[in-house]
Motif scaffolding. Structure first.
Motif, short mmCIF file in Angstrom:
data_model
loop_
_atom_site.label_atom_id
_atom_site.label_comp_id
_atom_site.label_asym_id
_atom_site.label_seq_id
_atom_site.Cartn_x
_atom_site.Cartn_y
_atom_site.Cartn_z
N THR A 1 43.20 21.35 38.06
CA THR A 1 43.04 22.20 36.86
C THR A 1 41.40 22.56 37.11
O THR A 1 40.74 21.86 37.34
N PRO A 2 41.16 23.86 37.29
CA PRO A 2 39.79 24.57 37.55
C PRO A 2 38.96 23.90 36.55
O PRO A 2 39.40 23.58 35.02
N SER B 1 33.61 26.63 26.62
CA SER B 1 34.79 26.06 27.60
C SER B 1 34.16 24.60 27.94
O SER B 1 34.88 23.90 29.11
N THR C 1 37.54 40.11 29.63
CA THR C 1 38.49 39.01 30.38
C THR C 1 38.18 38.99 31.98
O THR C 1 38.55 38.41 32.82
N ARG D 1 35.61 31.25 41.58
CA ARG D 1 36.76 31.58 41.30
C ARG D 1 37.25 30.58 40.02
O ARG D 1 37.85 30.96 39.26
N GLY D 2 37.13 29.26 40.39
CA GLY D 2 37.57 28.01 39.57
C GLY D 2 36.83 28.25 38.25
O GLY D 2 37.47 28.01 37.28
N VAL E 1 35.34 30.86 36.82
CA VAL E 1 36.02 31.92 36.10
C VAL E 1 37.28 31.52 35.46
O VAL E 1 37.43 32.12 34.23
N GLU E 2 38.32 31.16 36.18
CA GLU E 2 39.48 30.61 35.76
C GLU E 2 39.34 29.78 34.52
O GLU E 2 40.02 29.81 33.61
N ALA E 3 38.42 28.79 34.79
CA ALA E 3 38.02 27.76 33.60
C ALA E 3 37.60 28.41 32.44
O ALA E 3 37.66 27.91 31.27
N GLY F 1 38.63 31.00 31.16
CA GLY F 1 39.88 31.91 30.68
C GLY F 1 39.62 33.39 31.03
O GLY F 1 40.23 34.19 30.38
N LYS F 2 39.15 33.47 32.36
CA LYS F 2 38.91 35.07 32.60
C LYS F 2 39.51 35.27 33.74
O LYS F 2 39.88 34.24 34.39
N THR F 3 39.28 36.37 34.47
CA THR F 3 39.91 36.76 35.70
C THR F 3 38.80 37.24 36.71
O THR F 3 38.05 38.13 36.49
#
Length: 283
Positions: free
Chosen positions: A2-3, A28, A151, A170-171, A173-175, A177-179
């Protein structure tokens, strides 16, 4: 796996963008400190972040209590606060000299393995990195306004950015909740270059009497499913910000990014959009 995001995050600059970035990391799970130039600015930043937290709580989009969230949040005026941070995001105005001096001051107190990022929307990430002692630990993290609702985060890779750092970003950003959209450093990156190109053409259409600002915006909202039209977006971003980006892109990429006279006139008149109550629209 999990990021996850860094445990300690610093944000330099607590305006609308900086406060939004601080809010995103705070809800977050990070401990966040916003550093501003003086006490009144720091207190204003505190109020912006708290207001954003309260709105998230009212929407039911966070699981923690208000007390728990605010225990992890602080504001300061001393750059030394960044010494414990694993990531610092710079969010000062889009002025080259200010960006460089701010980034250098932050880097001077950070741990050698910490990451420094700029929220610049158009300035060269490679150029900024060249002014730093540890360019491999630097990249662009371009958040979008308003940060809580957006997002997208543009991850901008400088010529010397460590490849492992890009994967880590990248991780993060994912954590959040965005892309992530990953782009190589170039004038205006992807988002600003395209967004400004559309906005400048919309301004020329107003200037030429092709249609009203409202009808031009409706054409893009209804016809192309943009959430807001290019002129309303310009008002939200700030006409002065858009003018600065256009002037930079004009210098770097040529006449197609020359700012229209209507934009220069509105900025000269102090009509900067939503923040002043008047731009292409009345707010």
């Amino acid at each position: 796996m999990t990021p996850s995001i860094p445990s300690y995050v610093g944000v330099l600059g607590g305006g609308r963008m900086g406060a939004g970035i601080a809010h995103a990391f705070l809800i977050s799970g990070a401990t966040v400190c916003v550093v501003e130039r003086d006490l009144p600015s720091a207190e204003a930043a505190r109020e912006r972040v708290i207001d954003s937290v309260d709105k998230s709580l009212a929407r039911g989009t966070v699981n923690e209590t208000r007390e728990t969230l605010l225990e992890r949040f602080s504001v300061a005026t001393d750059y030394q606060e960044f010494a414990r941070c694993q990531l610092v995001v710079e969010a000062v105005p889009e002025l080259w000299e200010l960006k460089v001096s701010s980034l250098q001051a932050v880097e001077a107190v950070m741990a050698e393995d910490a990451v420094l990022a700029s929220n610049t929307s158009s300035l060269s990430v490679s150029g900024l990195a060249a002014e730093l002692q540890r360019p491999t630990r630097f990249l662009g993290l371009h958040f979008f306004n308003p940060v809580p609702a957006s997002t997208l985060i543009e991850v901008v890779i400088g010529k010397q950015t460590d490849e492992e750092l890009v994967a880590a970003a990248r991780g993060w950003v994912e954590a959040l909740g965005k892309t992530a959209v990953v782009v190589n450093d170039a004038p205006g990156f992807a988002s600003s270059r395209l967004g400004v190109a559309i906005a400048l053409e919309a301004m020329r259409m107003v200037e030429e009497g092709v249609a009203s600002a409202e009808d031009i915006d409706n054409a893009m909202v209804l016809g192309y499913k943009h959430p807001t039209g290019p002129l309303q977006t310009t008002d939200i971003v700030g006409l002065d910000v858009r003018l600065g980006i256009a002037e930079y892109l004009h210098a770097e990429l040529g006449e197609r990014f020359a700012p229209p006279q209507i934009l220069k006139d509105l900025v000269a008149e102090g009509k900067l959009g939503r923040k002043t109550g008047q731009g292409f629209y009345s707010w």
